[in-house]
Design a protein around this motif. Structure first.
Motif, mmCIF file in Angstrom:
data_model
loop_
_atom_site.group_PDB
_atom_site.id
_atom_site.type_symbol
_atom_site.label_atom_id
_atom_site.label_comp_id
_atom_site.label_asym_id
_atom_site.label_seq_id
_atom_site.Cartn_x
_atom_site.Cartn_y
_atom_site.Cartn_z
ATOM 1 N N ALA A 33 -9.983 -0.163 1.360
ATOM 2 C CA ALA A 33 -10.989 0.947 2.453
ATOM 3 C C ALA A 33 -9.889 2.471 1.688
ATOM 4 C CB ALA A 33 -10.180 0.991 3.793
ATOM 5 N N MET A 34 -8.704 2.667 1.128
ATOM 6 C CA MET A 34 -8.116 3.592 0.711
ATOM 7 C C MET A 34 -8.952 3.706 -0.823
ATOM 8 S SD MET A 34 -5.674 5.120 2.307
ATOM 9 C CE MET A 34 -5.542 6.346 0.428
ATOM 10 N N LYS A 35 -8.834 2.943 -1.587
ATOM 11 C CA LYS A 35 -9.839 2.866 -2.909
ATOM 12 C C LYS A 35 -11.084 3.652 -2.836
ATOM 13 C CE LYS A 35 -7.430 -0.776 -5.238
ATOM 14 N NZ LYS A 35 -7.897 -2.447 -5.528
ATOM 15 N N MET A 79 0.743 -1.385 0.189
ATOM 16 C CA MET A 79 -0.009 0.280 0.300
ATOM 17 C C MET A 79 0.743 1.043 0.289
ATOM 18 S SD MET A 79 -2.633 0.579 2.600
ATOM 19 C CE MET A 79 -2.190 1.218 4.073
ATOM 20 N N GLU A 80 0.434 2.178 -0.612
ATOM 21 C CA GLU A 80 1.278 3.190 -1.175
ATOM 22 C C GLU A 80 1.635 4.048 0.630
ATOM 23 O OE1 GLU A 80 1.090 7.142 -3.864
ATOM 24 O OE2 GLU A 80 -0.435 6.263 -3.306
ATOM 25 N N ASP A 81 2.684 4.839 0.685
ATOM 26 C CA ASP A 81 2.889 5.115 1.660
ATOM 27 C C ASP A 81 1.911 6.446 1.262
ATOM 28 O OD1 ASP A 81 3.867 6.748 4.060
ATOM 29 O OD2 ASP A 81 6.177 6.982 3.288
ATOM 30 N N PHE A 82 1.234 7.318 2.104
ATOM 31 C CA PHE A 82 0.584 8.734 2.171
ATOM 32 C C PHE A 82 1.252 9.542 2.562
ATOM 33 C CE2 PHE A 82 -3.593 11.183 1.397
ATOM 34 C CZ PHE A 82 -3.881 10.205 0.374
ATOM 35 N N SER A 83 2.826 9.994 2.152
ATOM 36 C CA SER A 83 3.308 10.684 1.596
ATOM 37 C C SER A 83 2.744 12.374 1.397
ATOM 38 C CB SER A 83 5.082 10.856 1.826
ATOM 39 O OG SER A 83 5.107 11.351 0.102
ATOM 40 N N LYS A 84 3.520 13.264 1.446
ATOM 41 C CA LYS A 84 2.970 14.677 1.983
ATOM 42 C C LYS A 84 2.814 14.823 0.022
ATOM 43 C CE LYS A 84 3.432 19.347 1.983
ATOM 44 N NZ LYS A 84 4.814 20.892 2.768
ATOM 45 N N ASN A 85 3.953 14.187 -0.653
ATOM 46 C CA ASN A 85 4.436 14.020 -1.914
ATOM 47 C C ASN A 85 2.899 13.471 -2.347
ATOM 48 O OD1 ASN A 85 6.034 16.581 -2.639
ATOM 49 N ND2 ASN A 85 7.245 14.112 -2.290
ATOM 50 N N SER A 86 2.921 12.131 -1.715
ATOM 51 C CA SER A 86 2.375 11.274 -2.288
ATOM 52 C C SER A 86 -0.177 11.464 -2.383
ATOM 53 C CB SER A 86 1.974 9.951 -1.938
ATOM 54 O OG SER A 86 1.788 9.728 -0.623
ATOM 55 N N ARG A 87 0.406 12.350 -0.979
ATOM 56 C CA ARG A 87 -1.312 12.628 -0.973
ATOM 57 C C ARG A 87 -1.710 14.793 -1.689
ATOM 58 N NH1 ARG A 87 -2.108 17.856 1.199
ATOM 59 N NH2 ARG A 87 -3.792 17.848 1.922
ATOM 60 N N ARG A 88 -0.689 14.588 -2.109
ATOM 61 C CA ARG A 88 -0.383 15.686 -3.367
ATOM 62 C C ARG A 88 -1.336 14.644 -4.927
ATOM 63 N NH1 ARG A 88 1.278 20.905 -3.761
ATOM 64 N NH2 ARG A 88 2.608 21.514 -1.694
ATOM 65 N N ARG A 89 -0.408 14.413 -4.746
ATOM 66 C CA ARG A 89 -0.925 13.315 -6.255
ATOM 67 C C ARG A 89 -2.267 12.878 -6.078
ATOM 68 N NH1 ARG A 89 4.841 11.743 -5.512
ATOM 69 N NH2 ARG A 89 3.495 8.998 -4.598
ATOM 70 N N PHE A 90 -2.573 12.393 -5.049
ATOM 71 C CA PHE A 90 -3.953 11.547 -4.672
ATOM 72 C C PHE A 90 -4.876 13.087 -4.705
ATOM 73 C CE2 PHE A 90 -7.182 11.147 -1.766
ATOM 74 C CZ PHE A 90 -7.723 9.460 -2.145
ATOM 75 N N LEU A 91 -4.811 14.003 -4.038
ATOM 76 C CA LEU A 91 -5.616 14.654 -4.358
ATOM 77 C C LEU A 91 -5.702 15.761 -5.404
ATOM 78 C CD1 LEU A 91 -5.108 16.323 -0.597
ATOM 79 C CD2 LEU A 91 -7.231 14.761 -1.162
ATOM 80 N N LYS A 92 -4.621 15.654 -6.360
ATOM 81 C CA LYS A 92 -5.180 15.971 -7.647
ATOM 82 C C LYS A 92 -5.507 15.626 -8.951
ATOM 83 C CE LYS A 92 -0.980 19.738 -6.955
ATOM 84 N NZ LYS A 92 0.317 19.875 -7.125
ATOM 85 N N GLY A 93 -5.273 14.165 -8.470
ATOM 86 C CA GLY A 93 -5.587 13.179 -9.103
ATOM 87 C C GLY A 93 -8.150 13.496 -9.498
ATOM 88 N N VAL A 118 -7.944 1.300 10.568
ATOM 89 C CA VAL A 118 -8.214 2.973 12.311
ATOM 90 C C VAL A 118 -6.230 3.409 12.005
ATOM 91 C CG1 VAL A 118 -7.097 3.403 14.977
ATOM 92 C CG2 VAL A 118 -9.069 1.863 13.819
ATOM 93 N N ASP A 119 -5.609 3.140 11.209
ATOM 94 C CA ASP A 119 -3.983 3.635 11.099
ATOM 95 C C ASP A 119 -4.952 4.445 9.845
ATOM 96 O OD1 ASP A 119 -2.925 2.378 12.661
ATOM 97 O OD2 ASP A 119 -1.286 1.992 11.973
ATOM 98 N N ILE A 120 -5.638 4.025 8.741
ATOM 99 C CA ILE A 120 -5.732 4.859 7.571
ATOM 100 C C ILE A 120 -6.425 5.844 8.089
ATOM 101 C CG2 ILE A 120 -7.212 4.969 5.695
ATOM 102 C CD1 ILE A 120 -5.931 1.591 5.116
ATOM 103 N N VAL A 121 -8.064 5.975 8.606
ATOM 104 C CA VAL A 121 -8.561 6.935 9.171
ATOM 105 C C VAL A 121 -7.740 8.342 9.606
ATOM 106 C CG1 VAL A 121 -10.690 6.298 8.759
ATOM 107 C CG2 VAL A 121 -9.803 6.206 10.872
ATOM 108 N N GLN A 122 -6.533 7.725 10.571
ATOM 109 C CA GLN A 122 -5.681 8.593 11.587
ATOM 110 C C GLN A 122 -5.108 9.116 10.233
ATOM 111 O OE1 GLN A 122 -4.106 5.629 14.582
ATOM 112 N NE2 GLN A 122 -5.115 7.432 15.508
ATOM 113 N N ARG A 123 -4.361 8.908 9.153
ATOM 114 C CA ARG A 123 -3.161 9.072 8.444
ATOM 115 C C ARG A 123 -4.210 10.037 7.383
ATOM 116 N NH1 ARG A 123 -1.189 4.622 6.997
ATOM 117 N NH2 ARG A 123 -1.856 4.764 4.738
ATOM 118 N N MET A 124 -5.735 9.550 6.986
ATOM 119 C CA MET A 124 -6.176 10.749 6.466
ATOM 120 C C MET A 124 -6.241 11.832 7.286
ATOM 121 S SD MET A 124 -6.979 9.275 3.864
ATOM 122 C CE MET A 124 -5.219 8.913 4.036
ATOM 123 N N LYS A 125 -6.715 11.777 8.753
ATOM 124 C CA LYS A 125 -6.555 13.256 8.898
ATOM 125 C C LYS A 125 -5.358 13.670 9.426
ATOM 126 C CE LYS A 125 -7.834 15.089 13.608
ATOM 127 N NZ LYS A 125 -8.905 14.057 14.887
#
Length: 336
Positions: A140-142, A1-15, A179-186
């Protein structure tokens, strides 16, 4: 599963932004900058409706939230559903609660897609909540990504774990799981707050609240104190002790078993219970929406005698086990 780092989050949201056409090209950088600092300007306006603070979120909400589940998905015409949403927002009902799984397959209706038709133009006016259902981390991420695209937004106000049950607890708290996933989303500002919902098992709801991780809880009502689960007596105090916002649901479901009960009495009963901040109500017509708005505008808590009278009328309902949503293995959103 992709590490939801700042850069990956930018890619996710821009996508997501690119897919749904959320912002025009000239405003896209401004939108991303606002998201990075999470300086989201709220246009919430309750239009004079009674409100409450949703626990430690600090957000003031109308005491009725729009539930976008089975009743909303039963509205046949898209134009009618969109008109209902705009009318609700124009009249102060800005807390909208949906879920990834809410759909009506026979009508080809997906709740989040309908909401997106209004969210795309009025996002800052809406306190928006959806729920992730899958317990598998990758799936869940999908679901979260698809929900954002459907809703035509790049952020949520609440992301909830849907339909908590006792059997889920070990799995969802395991490192790297839900639980880790939703915490990371926050943490990554994909959502402002996180929460969970549940329909039956008080022990599971109480355990989730006591973890101290979550901001909000959505819990099915327990009208009658003789109910063996005693959700109100155990889970709600546990949530409140952690400063959580608490909303209740299944407010008018008793009418399925007792037609003598009046919807307006059930709604007043729920709003009169001390502790919760508000209730989530399903809506399937403009007539029902207008009736609920009138009730809330004129709401006064019921006295003790009326509360006891209604509790007695609900006792048979909570001994009844033949309704679909009260069966073991039920998952909210699985409607025919």
């Amino acid at each position: 599963m992709e590490d939801f780092s700042k850069n990956s989050r930018r890619r996710f949201l821009k996508g997501a932004v690119g897919v749904v056409g959320l912002v025009a090209a000239g405003n896209s950088m401004k939108a991303i900058e606002n998201l990075e600092t999470f300086q989201i300007v709220s246009g919430y306006d309750s239009k004079g409706l009674p409100t409450a603070i949703l626990g430690k979120t600090g957000v003031r909400i109308p005491r009725i939230a729009l539930g976008m589940g089975s009743r909303f998905c039963n509205i046949e015409k898209t134009d009618d559903a969109v008109a209902l949403l705009n009318y609700a927002l124009d009249n102060g009902l800005y807390y909208w609660d949906t879920a990834h799984i809410y759909e009506n397959t026979s009508l080809g209706v997906v709740s989040e897609e309908r909401l997106g038709m209004v969210v795309k133009d009025r996002r800052n006016e809406i306190f928006l909540s959806t729920k992730v259902t899958s317990r598998d981390p990758d799936e869940a991420m999908k679901q979260i990504e698809v929900s954002l695209k459907r809703l035509k937004t790049d952020h949520l106000d609440i992301l909830k774990i849907h339909d908590i049950q006792q059997k889920d607890l070990d799995s969802i708290f395991r490192k790297g799981n839900l639980v880790d996933i939703v915490q990371r989303m926050k943490e990554q500002k994909v959502t402002r707050f996180i929460g969970f919902s549940g329909h039956s098992e008080a022990t599971a709801m109480k355990a989730m609240a006591e973890s101290g991780i979550f901001d909000t809880m959505l819990i099915a009502m327990n009208h009658w104190n003789g109910n063996t689960e005693k959700r109100q007596e155990s889970a709600i105090p546990a949530a409140k002790s952690k400063g959580m916002g608490v909303m209740m649901m299944k407010v008018v479901r008793p009418r399925e078993n007792n037609k003598a009960l009046k919807p307006e009495d059930l709604i007043r009963y729920a709003l009169s219970i001390e502790g919760p901040d508000g209730i989530v109500l399903g809506t399937d017509s403009m007539e029902v929406l207008k009736s609920n708005l009138t009730l809330l505008r004129n709401f006064k808590p019921l006295d003790e005698n009326k509360m006891k009278e209604l509790a007695m009328g609900l006792s048979d309902y909570y001994n009844h086990r033949n309704l679909p949503w009260m069966q073991q293995g039920y998952h909210d959103g699985l409607w025919i």
